[in-house]
Design an enzyme around this catalytic site. Structure first.
Site, short mmCIF file in Angstrom:
data_model
loop_
_atom_site.label_atom_id
_atom_site.label_comp_id
_atom_site.label_asym_id
_atom_site.label_seq_id
_atom_site.Cartn_x
_atom_site.Cartn_y
_atom_site.Cartn_z
CE LYS A 42 7.27 -3.83 0.24
NZ LYS A 42 7.86 -5.07 -0.32
CE LYS A 74 13.51 -7.19 1.89
NZ LYS A 74 12.28 -7.11 1.05
O1 C5P Z 1 1.79 -8.16 5.41
P1 C5P Z 1 1.67 -7.09 4.37
O2 C5P Z 1 0.83 -7.49 3.19
O3 C5P Z 1 1.32 -5.74 4.93
O4 C5P Z 1 3.14 -6.94 3.79
C1 C5P Z 1 3.53 -5.86 3.02
C2 C5P Z 1 5.02 -5.95 2.73
O5 C5P Z 1 5.76 -5.86 3.93
C3 C5P Z 1 5.42 -7.24 2.03
O6 C5P Z 1 6.04 -6.88 0.81
C4 C5P Z 1 6.34 -7.96 2.98
O7 C5P Z 1 7.49 -8.41 2.34
C5 C5P Z 1 6.69 -6.92 4.04
N1 C5P Z 1 6.57 -7.49 5.40
C6 C5P Z 1 7.69 -7.65 6.17
N2 C5P Z 1 7.57 -8.12 7.43
C7 C5P Z 1 6.37 -8.44 7.96
C8 C5P Z 1 5.22 -8.28 7.19
C9 C5P Z 1 5.36 -7.80 5.90
O8 C5P Z 1 8.79 -7.35 5.71
N3 C5P Z 1 6.30 -8.90 9.21
#
Ligand code: C5P
Length: 251
Positions: A42, A74
């Site tokens: 991503k 987005k």
């Molecule tokens: O928390 P993590 O590092 O796994 O997040 C990975 C991606 O997922 C980030 O780019 C973040 O924008 C998105 N994310 C999200 N909602 C969450 C946690 C993370 O959209 N609750």
């Protein structure tokens, strides 16, 4: 090179690693380290902008190293602007890009048209165009302040319904909602789910932890977006392999 079982290979296709890093070098380091355990990478606004500043075509660089890209920009703008941006997103290597469902029907339909036009122009397959339902950072209170007159869960449901109706290929939704949405809207639609944690195979006992194995158990046609669970782990490759193994057990 990790030796993957057939089921782990299927799991790999459903893992998307969020490259939330400030430089191209950091990003390509993660791609090199993890591409045999991760199907899609991503690229969000941070890395996309940083790569632009560095004068690097980040999509091409990742694709050349064997990764597909989820371009997480987005898009949310006027329909014509989104058409042109979508056209630019639809190049070789981009497997998925996204728009805000909140941008409305004309904008979402123009995003699809742009994706077809871009893919034709660059001689590649049309990327999947998916809709962001509601940002996971928002709460019911945030929606009330905006006078939206609907709570978070119902807004996710409504925007998913609209994304299906307007012809989008899938949605981004919180991981713990994907199962319910798939039961309602079917498995031909793609559910891309952030908000997944991992604390080892046996977890920490925390009930609210939503894990990769739960995610694949709940939803058959989903892609799991994982970031810090892998990138902040002490041993990233080992953690990614453990995650694939746990997912494979549910497939
Ligand atoms: O928390 P993590 O590092 O796994 O997040 C990975 C991606 O997922 C980030 O780019 C973040 O924008 C998105 N994310 C999200 N909602 C969450 C946690 C993370 O959209 N609750």
């Amino acid at each position: 090179m990790a030796e993957l079982t057939v089921k782990e290979q299927l799991a790999r296709k459903r893992v998307c690693l969020a490259l939330d890093v400030p430089t191209v070098q950091d990003a390509l380091g993660l791609v090199a380290e993890l591409s045999d355990c991760v199907g899609t990478f991503k690229v969000g606004k941070q890395l996309h902008t940083a790569a632009g500043n560095e004068g690097v075509n980040i999509v091409e660089e990742i694709h050349n190293r064997g990764g597909d890209i989820f371009l997480d920009l987005k898009l949310h703008d006027t329909p014509n602007t989104v058409y042109e941006a979508s056209k630019a997103c639809a190049v070789k290597g981009v497997y998925i890009f996204n728009v805000h469902v909140a941008g409305g029907e004309a904008m979402c339909r123009k995003a699809l048209e742009g994706a077809y036009a871009g893919a034709r122009a660059s001689g590649t397959e049309k990327p999947k165009v998916i809709g962001v339902t509601v940002l996971t950072s928002l709460s019911d209170e945030d929606l009330t302040v905006q006078n939206l007159g609907i709570d978070y869960d119902n807004l996710v449901m409504r925007r998913t319904e609209l994304a299906v109706k307007w012809g989008l290929d899938g949605i981004v939704c919180p991981a713990n909602k994907a199962g319910e949405l798939e039961r309602r809207f079917g498995s031909d639609f793609l559910y891309v789910t952030p908000g997944i944690a991992w604390a080892g195979k046996h977890g920490t006992g925390q009930k609210q932890l939503y894990t990769p194995n739960m995610a694949v158990r709940d939803c058959r046609n989903s892609i799991l977006v994982l970031g810090s669970a892998i990138t902040k782990a002490e041993d990233r490759r080992k953690t990614a392999c453990e995650i694939l193994k746990a997912m494979a057990e549910e497939l």
